[in-house]
Design an enzyme around this catalytic site. Structure first.
Site, short mmCIF file in Angstrom:
data_model
loop_
_atom_site.label_atom_id
_atom_site.label_comp_id
_atom_site.label_asym_id
_atom_site.label_seq_id
_atom_site.Cartn_x
_atom_site.Cartn_y
_atom_site.Cartn_z
N GLY A 232 86.47 90.70 85.46
CA GLY A 232 85.00 90.72 85.55
C GLY A 232 84.47 89.59 85.89
O GLY A 232 84.96 88.95 86.83
N GLU A 254 90.89 87.75 85.86
CA GLU A 254 90.68 87.98 87.14
C GLU A 254 89.16 88.09 87.34
O GLU A 254 88.64 88.94 87.03
CB GLU A 254 91.71 89.14 87.38
CG GLU A 254 91.84 89.41 89.04
CD GLU A 254 90.75 90.41 89.75
OE1 GLU A 254 89.74 89.88 90.10
OE2 GLU A 254 91.17 91.43 90.20
N CYS A 288 85.53 92.86 93.84
CA CYS A 288 85.37 91.36 93.63
C CYS A 288 86.09 90.93 94.92
O CYS A 288 85.69 89.74 95.29
CB CYS A 288 86.27 91.01 92.29
SG CYS A 288 87.74 91.54 91.97
#
Length: 483
Positions: A232, A254, A288
């Site tokens: 997140g 992560e 991401c």
């Protein structure tokens, strides 16, 4: 359970091998981002439900860790087979609740089946070793499951994010309590159903939903939990890492990124632009590792930008359930507003929008592929993770300066480079400060190789042989023989 359509599954918590609506009355609507339709009502866990999940995970781990690896492997391979067989069904639900095109969603389910099989087989090779010593002593190193895992995952990969945690945990012999995203619960429910139908013992996998702060504060500090895994944002990751550290629990984080792309003077500008568009608009840029800052050498900048605009305008945007759609909506109104604020800020500071940049009329949270040029250094889009279909192009003259700008942010997750020279590729590989590098393509993660960042993009790795490290504890055993 209340659902708006027959194709969307009933929503529930999964605790100790059974489906439950929980002990409370709180519910949260799940909305289709393409239509605004309410798909279903999601029950939220209360403290009593979380305690039940923790107790189940404690029992489940103590049984699962002692289950022969052949038995564990058979169950997990069965779950992977069921996921493949149900990929279209699960993918359809994913598209309904998250928005990505159906082909992309079904492909994500196929990939998580591959990941589960990879982690399962990698766990069979979690070898220890024998260390030579003198006579009368045996010195060995064992690798054992660390224990119950607490996992927290976001909404952008409704199958991929949960499976990265689940596959590693259960393959290593751990149990897991996972809080999946409340915005995309149907996919997590169907994945859990595959494990249930495969015969995974009760307590090994526990799926909960709830108010994020309530769940994390309750679960992480529980003495049952031995390891914390999170995917997140950086602010939330720091908060959870501090909470885990306060009770001396290891964690894997992560976190976010703002991936630079460097297109060198010797690269083919047209093919690079097409590859960049493909990577940029996958999942509407809600990734991401999405390429998000495009540094292009001045000698090819015009040709690259023209090709990028053409590729962006060729993307068909719409409801992911419609044939031929290549990019769906953003996940919710908040995300679209955040993306549009970045474009507005860049415009106000002097950037030029070559295509896109406007909120379309009609239902759903759609935003078009957007290309910007002449973006000033103080524009927020160059420092804040965009998490949307935005492609700012920055011209450079010197590769070392481009690398300096690429590495200037606190992020260190992914980076991309385009060049036809081996020596330049080596400069990029050595120069980029990121944990995931791709040269001449913008492909995603693969099960057989590790993914993860450094600097503020987190620590720990998922995938590859390294992906099980956090879920295993190393035990040194010195056994001296009695005289």
């Amino acid at each position: 359970m209340t659902t708006a359509t027959s194709s969307y599954p009933p929503l529930a918590l999964y605790i100790d091998g059974a489906w439950t609506e929980g002990s409370g009355t709180r519910r949260e609507p799940v909305v289709d981002p393409a239509t605004g339709q309410v798909l279903g009502e999601l029950p939220l866990a209360e403290p009593a439900d979380l305690d039940a999940a923790l107790e189940a995970a404690d029992r489940g781990w103590r049984s699962w860790r002692d289950t022969p690896i052949e038995t564990r492997s058979r169950i997990l391979h069965t779950a992977a087979r069921l996921l493949r067989e149900r990929a279209q069904e699960i993918g359809r639900v994913m598209t309904m609740e998250q928005g990505k095109p159906l082909a992309e969603a079904a492909g994500e389910v196929q990939r998580v089946a591959n990941l589960l099989e990879w982690d399962c087989e990698e766990a069979r090779r979690a070898y220890g070793r024998i260390i030579p010593t003198g006579p009368g002593e045996n010195l060995t190193v064992l690798r054992e499951p660390i224990g119950p895992v607490a996992a927290f995952v976001p909404w952008n990969f409704p199958a991929g994010s949960p499976m990265r945690k689940i596959a590693a945990a259960v393959s290593a012999g751990c149990s897991i309590v996972i809080k999946a995203s409340e915005e995309v619960p149907g996919t997590a429910v169907l994945i859990t159903r595959a494990f249930h139908d495969a015969g995974l013992p009760a307590g090994v996998l526990n799926l909960v939903f709830g108010v994020p702060e309530e769940v994390s504060s309750h679960v992480i500090v529980s003495p049952v939990i031995r390891f914390v895994a999170f995917t997140g944002s950086i602010p939330v990751g720091k908060h959870l890492a501090q909470r885990a550290a306060s009770v001396m629990k290891p964690s894997a984080m992560e976190l976010g990124g703002h991936a630079p792309v460097i297109v060198c003077a010797d690269a083919d500008p047209k093919s690079a632009a097409v590859a960049c568009a493909r990577g940029k608009y996958a999942n509407a840029g809600q990734v991401c590792t999405s390429p998000s800052r495009f540094f292009v050498h001045r000698s090819i900048a015009e040709e690259f930008t023209t090709a990028l605009v053409e590729a962006s305008e060729a993307v068909r945007v719409g409801n992911g359930l419609e044939p031929g759609v290549q990019m769906g909506p953003l996940v919710n109104a908040r995300r679209r507003e955040a993306v549009h604020r970045l474009v507005t800020d860049a415009r106000e500071k002097g950037a030029t929008v070559l295509t896109g940049g406007e909120i379309p009329d009609g239902p759903g949270y759609f935003y078009p592929p957007t290309v910007l040029v002449d973006v000033p250094a103080d524009a927020a889009i160059l420092s804040d993770e965009p998490f949307g279909p935005l492609a700012p192009v920055i011209v450079f003259d010197d590769l070392d300066e481009a690398l300096r700008q690429a590495n200037a942010l606190p992020y260190g997750l992914a980076a991309y480079g385009f060049t036809n020279r081996a020596d330049t590729a080596d400069r990029l590989v050595r120069g980029f400060e990121a944990g995931i590098l791709s040269i001449n393509h913008t492909g995603g993660s693969v099960p057989q190789a590790p993914s993860g960042g450094y600097k503020e993009s987190g620590y720990g790795r998922e995938g590859g042989a390294e992906g099980l490290d956090g879920y295993l504890v190393t035990k040194r055993v010195s056994h001296r023989l009695q005289a």
